[in-house]
Design an enzyme around this catalytic site. Structure first.
Site, PDB file in Angstrom:
ATOM      1  N   ARG A  72       4.952  -6.352 -23.824  1.00 20.28           N
ATOM      2  CA  ARG A  72       4.945  -7.024 -24.605  1.00 20.28           C
ATOM      3  C   ARG A  72       4.559  -8.106 -24.502  1.00 20.28           C
ATOM      4  O   ARG A  72       3.639  -9.673 -24.814  1.00 20.28           O
ATOM      5  CB  ARG A  72       6.495  -7.403 -25.017  1.00 20.28           C
ATOM      6  CG  ARG A  72       6.288  -8.815 -25.895  1.00 20.28           C
ATOM      7  CD  ARG A  72       7.817  -8.667 -26.446  1.00 20.28           C
ATOM      8  NE  ARG A  72       8.630  -8.773 -25.541  1.00 20.28           N
ATOM      9  CZ  ARG A  72       9.543  -9.765 -24.672  1.00 20.28           C
ATOM     10  NH1 ARG A  72       8.902 -10.647 -24.941  1.00 20.28           N
ATOM     11  NH2 ARG A  72      10.075  -9.799 -23.297  1.00 20.28           N
ATOM     12  N   ASP A  84      -8.825 -20.577 -39.439  1.00 14.00           N
ATOM     13  CA  ASP A  84      -9.255 -19.847 -39.896  1.00 14.00           C
ATOM     14  C   ASP A  84     -10.563 -18.905 -40.345  1.00 14.00           C
ATOM     15  O   ASP A  84     -10.632 -19.466 -41.625  1.00 14.00           O
ATOM     16  CB  ASP A  84      -8.058 -19.130 -40.638  1.00 14.00           C
ATOM     17  CG  ASP A  84      -7.860 -17.269 -41.000  1.00 14.00           C
ATOM     18  OD1 ASP A  84      -8.960 -17.017 -41.279  1.00 14.00           O
ATOM     19  OD2 ASP A  84      -6.896 -17.746 -41.952  1.00 14.00           O
ATOM     20  N   TYR A 127      -5.678 -18.642 -47.974  1.00 11.10           N
ATOM     21  CA  TYR A 127      -4.801 -17.267 -48.031  1.00 11.10           C
ATOM     22  C   TYR A 127      -3.382 -17.981 -48.302  1.00 11.10           C
ATOM     23  O   TYR A 127      -2.518 -18.923 -47.537  1.00 11.10           O
ATOM     24  CB  TYR A 127      -4.808 -16.642 -46.722  1.00 11.10           C
ATOM     25  CG  TYR A 127      -4.100 -15.741 -47.071  1.00 11.10           C
ATOM     26  CD1 TYR A 127      -4.143 -14.705 -47.492  1.00 11.10           C
ATOM     27  CD2 TYR A 127      -3.044 -15.495 -46.214  1.00 11.10           C
ATOM     28  CE1 TYR A 127      -2.677 -13.572 -47.956  1.00 11.10           C
ATOM     29  CE2 TYR A 127      -2.218 -13.927 -46.453  1.00 11.10           C
ATOM     30  CZ  TYR A 127      -2.140 -13.736 -47.249  1.00 11.10           C
ATOM     31  OH  TYR A 127      -0.845 -12.358 -47.541  1.00 11.10           O
ATOM     32  N   LYS A 186      -8.691  -7.300 -41.098  1.00 12.39           N
ATOM     33  CA  LYS A 186      -9.616  -7.922 -42.830  1.00 12.39           C
ATOM     34  C   LYS A 186     -11.407  -6.852 -41.461  1.00 12.39           C
ATOM     35  O   LYS A 186     -11.743  -6.010 -41.018  1.00 12.39           O
ATOM     36  CB  LYS A 186      -9.942  -9.385 -42.888  1.00 12.39           C
ATOM     37  CG  LYS A 186      -8.889  -9.810 -43.355  1.00 12.39           C
ATOM     38  CD  LYS A 186      -8.728  -8.759 -44.484  1.00 12.39           C
ATOM     39  CE  LYS A 186      -7.540  -9.188 -45.217  1.00 12.39           C
ATOM     40  NZ  LYS A 186      -5.779  -9.623 -44.865  1.00 12.39           N
TER      41      LYS A 186
END
Ligand SMILES: Cc1ncc(COP(=O)(O)O)c(C=O)c1O
Length: 397
Positions: A62, A186, A115, A211
């Site tokens: 992690r 972004d 988005y 994407k």
């Protein structure tokens, strides 16, 4: 005396697998998948040395792991950044980055066409934590006027979803830095193949790696790229919130990044062909694609984008509304209705019904999203076949 069966099963080969390669004449050509949640040590000082940055190494997956680091390294290089981080999704990358720079009582300035998930987060969720957001049209409004003494960051997209608007990145970066703010952008739709926002002054570039970076519709992931300083401001929050991708996702992302330039070049060339076809079609009212000379964003895109590429995403308005949009969607033969984007094959999405479903009707209208508007993610096929499929479906209206 040999170990018991259970001890033998548990300890045979302990930690030796990768050490072996240091003695072999060969190493794996493909970086291995390190399917491990934790790393083992022989003594206390070895762990201390990693925590104290005196030695390199991994402790717990992690915190960081080799497959996440391999993907991050390739992406940082592609974006011209000093460092990068990869995340379990685009949303976690965006939210954790924002949370790294704001706290209760702070203020954010954002463009309104984003988005839908990010718009939801900024307009609703952040309010619960005492952070205010002002939405300003970055092209027609005045970003600087929207700033307040407690503003901490400016947020937008390099190619907005779904209208493919292109902000003036350098101008926004200048405003941000004149006021000591962070500028987060972004770059999911464009990727570093089309534009490298760090070179234009952005502080942190954000991605849904689901994407184009992943590019094959097989992973959910996110990433951010920036200077060492900015990345080190975000890293502790990534570790704290635990939004690390699994080793397989990290591996797939690194694998896909190898072909990013090849894919984006073809996506972009095909998209320009399709945009030109749609622009001339009588059933189409308007095409949104910054590669078209007729686009109001063309000159701004040309000045900032690299190598005459404008990406593989485009949107268009049909002459009509929901009925016409539904007819086109169900008449397409090869192009599937897929509420995502950036896979290898051409797909189509319907923003008002999917990504921007939770905008109120007024917010949709303000953002220019209509019921007769479709968004295409242009794939790597022969462009003539994409055009033939679209032409057949448009004739059914
Ligand atoms: C531009 C953009 N940013 C961020 C996201 C969120 O990414 P993810 O779905 O990987 O969490 C999306 C998702 O569609 C997107 O299109």
């Amino acid at each position: 005396m040999s170990d018991s069966l259970s001890t033998g099963l548990l300890h045979t080969g302990d930690g030796q697998f990768y050490k072996k390669f240091s003695n072999y004449a060969s190493v794996p050509e493909s970086f291995p998948i390190f399917l491990t949640s934790v790393f083992a040590f022989d003594d206390v000082p070895s762990v201390d040395a990693i925590y104290e940055h005196e030695a390199e190494g991994y402790i717990y997956s992690r915190i960081r792991h080799p497959n996440a680091d391999a993907a991050a390294e390739i992406l940082a290089e592609a974006d011209g950044g000093e460092d990068a981080l990869v995340f379990s999704s685009g949303m976690s990358a965006i939210i954790i980055s924002i949370l790294s720079f704001v706290q209760a009582g702070d203020h954010i300035v954002s463009s309104p066409v984003l988005y839908g998930g990010v718009h939801d987060y900024l307009s609703k969720e952040l309010k619960r934590f005492g952070v205010d957001v002002t939405f300003v049209d970055f092209l027609r409004g005045d970003v600087e006027k929207a700033l307040r003494p407690n503003t901490k960051l400016i947020y937008t997209e390099t190619l907005s979803n779904p209208l493919l608007e292109v902000p003036d990145i350098r101008k926004i970066a200048d405003v941000a830095h004149r006021h000591g703010l962070k500028f987060l952008i972004d770059n999911t739709f464009a990727t570093p193949v089309v534009v490298r926002p760090l070179e234009l002054g952005a502080d942190l570039v954000l991605y849904s790696a689901t994407k184009y970076l992943g590019g094959h519709s097989d992973i959910v992931g996110g990433a951010v790229v920036g200077s060492h300083e900015v990345i080190e401001a975000v890293r502790p929050k990534l570790v704290l919130y635990g939004a690390v991708p699994g080793p397989l996702e990290g591996w797939l992302l690194a694998r896909s990044l190898r072909t990013l330039e090849l894919r984006l070049t073809r996506h972009s060339e095909n998209a320009l062909r399709v945009a030109r076809f749609l622009e001339g079609h009588p059933k189409v009212e308007k095409v949104y694609y910054p590669g078209l000379e007729s686009s109001p964003d063309h000159e701004r895109a040309k000045a900032q984008f690299r190598g005459g590429l404008y990406g593989g995403m485009l949107s268009f308005n049909l002459r009509g509304g929901e009925r016409e949009a539904s007819t086109v969607i169900s008449s397409l033969k090869k192009i599937k209705y897929v509420p995502s984007l950036a896979g290898t094959a051409t797909t189509l999405s319907y923003a008002a019904k999917t990504s921007h479903r939770f905008y109120s009707p007024e917010e949709r209208e303000r953002a220019g999203i209509t019921m007769g508007q479709l968004r295409l993610s242009i794939g790597l096929e022969d462009p003539d076949d994409i055009i033939a499929d679209l032409n057949g479906a448009l004739e059914k209206i």
